[in-house]
Design a protein around this motif. Structure first.
Motif, PDB file in Angstrom:
ATOM      1  N   GLN A  12       0.874  -1.256  -0.080  1.00 24.97           N
ATOM      2  CA  GLN A  12      -0.052  -0.104   0.149  1.00 24.97           C
ATOM      3  C   GLN A  12       0.704   1.085   0.174  1.00 24.97           C
ATOM      4  O   GLN A  12       0.529   2.326   0.807  1.00 24.97           O
ATOM      5  N   THR A  13       1.847   1.348  -1.031  1.00 24.68           N
ATOM      6  CA  THR A  13       2.895   2.377  -1.036  1.00 24.68           C
ATOM      7  C   THR A  13       3.358   2.538  -2.392  1.00 24.68           C
ATOM      8  O   THR A  13       3.056   1.447  -3.233  1.00 24.68           O
ATOM      9  N   ARG A  14       3.967   3.630  -2.801  1.00 20.57           N
ATOM     10  CA  ARG A  14       4.506   3.773  -4.065  1.00 20.57           C
ATOM     11  C   ARG A  14       5.838   3.303  -3.916  1.00 20.57           C
ATOM     12  O   ARG A  14       6.654   3.900  -3.175  1.00 20.57           O
ATOM     13  N   LEU A  15       6.377   2.567  -4.812  1.00 22.29           N
ATOM     14  CA  LEU A  15       7.779   2.151  -4.915  1.00 22.29           C
ATOM     15  C   LEU A  15       8.266   2.426  -6.567  1.00 22.29           C
ATOM     16  O   LEU A  15       7.521   2.230  -7.425  1.00 22.29           O
ATOM     17  N   ASP A  16       9.372   2.682  -6.500  1.00 28.62           N
ATOM     18  CA  ASP A  16       9.913   2.968  -7.743  1.00 28.62           C
ATOM     19  C   ASP A  16      11.592   2.798  -7.688  1.00 28.62           C
ATOM     20  O   ASP A  16      12.434   3.658  -7.468  1.00 28.62           O
ATOM     21  N   ILE A  17      11.826   1.444  -8.080  1.00 26.31           N
ATOM     22  CA  ILE A  17      13.079   0.900  -7.958  1.00 26.31           C
ATOM     23  C   ILE A  17      14.251   1.764  -8.897  1.00 26.31           C
ATOM     24  O   ILE A  17      15.210   2.263  -8.116  1.00 26.31           O
ATOM     25  N   TRP A  18      13.917   2.143  -9.934  1.00 31.20           N
ATOM     26  CA  TRP A  18      15.043   2.911 -10.763  1.00 31.20           C
ATOM     27  C   TRP A  18      15.169   4.185 -10.239  1.00 31.20           C
ATOM     28  O   TRP A  18      16.064   4.943 -10.298  1.00 31.20           O
ATOM     29  N   ALA A  19      13.970   5.008  -9.947  1.00 30.40           N
ATOM     30  CA  ALA A  19      14.118   6.372  -9.440  1.00 30.40           C
ATOM     31  C   ALA A  19      14.728   6.541  -8.102  1.00 30.40           C
ATOM     32  O   ALA A  19      15.528   7.416  -7.879  1.00 30.40           O
ATOM     33  N   ASP A  20      14.541   5.325  -7.162  1.00 32.11           N
ATOM     34  CA  ASP A  20      15.233   5.443  -5.861  1.00 32.11           C
ATOM     35  C   ASP A  20      16.808   4.945  -6.117  1.00 32.11           C
ATOM     36  O   ASP A  20      17.449   4.951  -4.903  1.00 32.11           O
ATOM     37  N   LEU A  21      17.215   4.534  -7.229  1.00 33.29           N
ATOM     38  CA  LEU A  21      18.418   4.004  -7.142  1.00 33.29           C
ATOM     39  C   LEU A  21      19.568   5.079  -7.537  1.00 33.29           C
ATOM     40  O   LEU A  21      19.535   5.842  -8.387  1.00 33.29           O
ATOM     41  N   ILE A  28      24.447   0.771  -0.135  1.00 30.24           N
ATOM     42  CA  ILE A  28      23.770  -0.079   0.965  1.00 30.24           C
ATOM     43  C   ILE A  28      23.634  -1.502   0.518  1.00 30.24           C
ATOM     44  O   ILE A  28      23.849  -2.646   1.102  1.00 30.24           O
ATOM     45  N   TYR A  29      23.102  -1.776  -0.740  1.00 28.59           N
ATOM     46  CA  TYR A  29      23.099  -3.164  -1.449  1.00 28.59           C
ATOM     47  C   TYR A  29      24.385  -3.796  -1.368  1.00 28.59           C
ATOM     48  O   TYR A  29      24.437  -4.915  -1.088  1.00 28.59           O
ATOM     49  N   LEU A  30      25.607  -3.069  -1.601  1.00 29.22           N
ATOM     50  CA  LEU A  30      26.784  -3.733  -1.904  1.00 29.22           C
ATOM     51  C   LEU A  30      27.252  -4.046  -0.395  1.00 29.22           C
ATOM     52  O   LEU A  30      27.814  -5.210   0.009  1.00 29.22           O
ATOM     53  N   ILE A  31      27.100  -3.045   0.621  1.00 26.73           N
ATOM     54  CA  ILE A  31      27.343  -3.458   1.719  1.00 26.73           C
ATOM     55  C   ILE A  31      26.650  -4.663   2.427  1.00 26.73           C
ATOM     56  O   ILE A  31      27.147  -5.758   2.944  1.00 26.73           O
ATOM     57  N   GLY A  32      25.308  -4.847   2.081  1.00 28.48           N
ATOM     58  CA  GLY A  32      24.364  -5.989   2.483  1.00 28.48           C
ATOM     59  C   GLY A  32      25.014  -7.276   1.923  1.00 28.48           C
ATOM     60  O   GLY A  32      25.065  -8.514   2.578  1.00 28.48           O
ATOM     61  N   ILE A  33      25.326  -7.163   0.529  1.00 28.31           N
ATOM     62  CA  ILE A  33      25.861  -8.446  -0.013  1.00 28.31           C
ATOM     63  C   ILE A  33      27.099  -8.886   0.582  1.00 28.31           C
ATOM     64  O   ILE A  33      27.207 -10.049   0.753  1.00 28.31           O
ATOM     65  N   ILE A  34      28.038  -8.104   0.793  1.00 31.84           N
ATOM     66  CA  ILE A  34      29.215  -8.269   1.412  1.00 31.84           C
ATOM     67  C   ILE A  34      29.059  -8.957   2.864  1.00 31.84           C
ATOM     68  O   ILE A  34      29.588 -10.076   3.170  1.00 31.84           O
ATOM     69  N   LEU A  35      28.121  -8.449   3.808  1.00 33.13           N
ATOM     70  CA  LEU A  35      27.767  -9.054   4.859  1.00 33.13           C
ATOM     71  C   LEU A  35      27.359 -10.474   4.987  1.00 33.13           C
ATOM     72  O   LEU A  35      27.798 -11.125   5.809  1.00 33.13           O
ATOM     73  N   LEU A  36      26.412 -10.524   3.987  1.00 35.48           N
ATOM     74  CA  LEU A  36      25.815 -11.639   3.667  1.00 35.48           C
ATOM     75  C   LEU A  36      26.718 -12.762   3.454  1.00 35.48           C
ATOM     76  O   LEU A  36      26.873 -14.073   3.847  1.00 35.48           O
ATOM     77  N   SER A  37      27.605 -12.380   2.563  1.00 35.96           N
ATOM     78  CA  SER A  37      28.662 -13.227   2.175  1.00 35.96           C
ATOM     79  C   SER A  37      29.694 -13.740   2.947  1.00 35.96           C
ATOM     80  O   SER A  37      29.985 -14.875   3.359  1.00 35.96           O
ATOM     81  N   LEU A  38      30.149 -12.672   3.953  1.00 31.86           N
ATOM     82  CA  LEU A  38      31.070 -13.251   4.887  1.00 31.86           C
ATOM     83  C   LEU A  38      30.170 -13.902   6.074  1.00 31.86           C
ATOM     84  O   LEU A  38      31.061 -14.852   6.601  1.00 31.86           O
TER      85      LEU A  38
END
Length: 438
Positions: A12-21, A28-38
């Motif tokens: 029930q909200t507005r999302l725009d992946i490309w606009a928010d990129l 944040i995405y890269l840090i998250g991937i690195i932490l999950l990988s570690l």
């Protein structure tokens, strides 16, 4: 990006992946991937860094990783998956029961018009008379309240069988006699009292709550001396959401021209409902001279009552499906790793006479035993989750063991099926390929 519209609807909200990129979100995405990988590499790294060379030479380390760590991971993964799926199936089953709970009344194709927005009883009655002329219209009812909008509340003190005043909270529907036909409400023992302003019918719980014998009750009296003549009784009906507290109801059937309506209900026959609605909307707009209004099918109004509940179910099912997919991929990956570790053992046993079927049975037995152990972990988790769901719904609970069994069977079928498929080639390999490297 492909599921963005569905996510917008669920959240029930507005999302725009490309606009928010931007640089921050990418970071944040890269840090998250690195932490999950570690984190994912931490456990095997700790195990490997603490091995003893002598254990590797003797094969103890290999047996330990196969027998202990792999089984522990398998048990935890399968237990969490079964518990999560149980909660989702339980919630879906409860919502199914709620939406199909008998209401005490039924209805067909009923279109609801908000009479209160018009401000003229003459115009409403004109619309009623003109709508009745339509060949596809069965009934037209003028009413102050419907079961879905709960009518009007009237809390008063009525005398019980012992002459003691008791608080009774009525939901009152002031309407004409067509109301009973549209909602198929059967009045038992209609006394057809000769009242100028109509008859009052009470639900059966009215007499039960006051411990009154209906056959001997001609009227109900309140503490102020007002008398309510009992014109008949009917089976209790559900008003609003069945998750809300329910109380006795009263239907005051009055002369159609005496009703001050809140709603106009138009019942149509089977057919092109969209066309019927357009024609009736055009007629209503013409009669009320363009005053804004919104007509709704009664079935859609019932759905709106449970909108939050349905939205919660859709959201939980969506996230559960995503988590379930990840979990089952994990089970499959562990099956691949487990089978790859067992190839040497299978080769030695095949040299001494074991067959492909026997080896596959060994693999399946390991997976099945791990699943059964995971079920022991899943039981308390599922029980806790189900109790939380019951606390949210406030609806009569059902036994969770049926949905628990279904969840376990689904996980078992997928897990054992993946082991079967993955092991199909491994159990048929030439044992020489694995023994000659020893």
């Amino acid at each position: 990006k492909a599921v963005e519209p569905t996510a917008c609807d669920l959240l029930q909200t507005r999302l725009d992946i490309w606009a928010d990129l931007n640089a921050i979100t990418l970071l944040i995405y890269l840090i998250g991937i690195i932490l999950l990988s570690l984190l994912a590499g931490l456990v095997p790294a700790v195990l490997l860094s603490h091995y003893h060379p002598l254990d590797v030479v003797k094969g103890t380390f290999r047996r330990k990783t196969k027998a202990v760590y792999l089984r522990a991971l398998y048990v935890v993964q399968s237990g969490l998956t079964v518990a999560m799926l149980t909660c989702t199936l339980y919630l879906s089953a409860q919502i199914y029961r709620i939406l199909r709970e008998p209401l005490g009344y039924t209805y067909g194709h009923v279109l609801d018009y908000p009479a209160m927005t018009v401000g003229s009883s003459e115009k409403i009655r004109l619309f009623r008379d003109e709508a009745r002329k339509k060949p596809f219209v069965k009934n037209v009812c003028l009413t102050a309240g419907t079961p879905v909008n709960r009518g009007n509340n009237n809390t008063t003190q009525l005398y019980d069988s012992n002459g003691i005043p008791q608080n009774v909270s009525f939901q009152v529907f002031r309407t004409d006699s067509v109301f009973l036909d549209i909602f198929h409400i059967q009045v038992f023992d209609d006394r057809k009292l000769p009242r100028k302003w109509g008859n009052m019918y009470f639900s059966e719980s009215t007499f039960d709550s006051l411990q009154l014998d209906y056959a001997r009750t001609a009227e109900l009296r309140n503490e102020y001396g007002r008398q309510y003549a009992v014109g008949g009784r009917y089976a209790d009906i559900k008003f609003g959401s069945i998750l809300l507290p329910q109380s006795p109801t009263m239907i005051s059937v009055e002369h159609p021209d005496k009703v001050r309506p809140w709603n106009v209900l138009v019942e149509t026959i089977e057919g092109d409902q969209a066309a019927y609605k357009r024609e009736l909307d055009a007629l209503f707009s013409e009669v009320v001279e363009g005053i804004p209004f919104e007509s709704k099918w009664y079935a859609d109004e019932m759905t709106e009552v449970y909108k939050d509940l349905l939205h919660m179910r859709t959201t939980i099912v969506a996230f559960t499906c995503a988590a379930l997919l990840i979990s089952l991929l994990g089970l499959t990956a562990m099956s691949i790793y487990f089978i790859s570790q067992r190839k040497r053992d299978m080769a030695i046993r095949k040299v001494f006479g074991s067959s492909a079927g026997m080896e596959r049975a060994r693999l399946l037995r390991f997976s099945l035993l791990s699943l059964l152990a995971g079920m022991l972990l899943a039981v308390p988790l599922a029980w806790f989750g189900v109790r939380q769901i019951d606390g949210i719904l406030h609806y009569s609970p059902m036994a969770m063991w049926g949905v628990f069994g279904v969840a376990f069977l689904l996980v078992a079928l997928i897990s054992l099926g993946s082991v079967c498929l993955i092991s199909w080639g491994a159990v048929r390999e030439n044992p020489v390929n694995h023994i000659k490297t020893e």
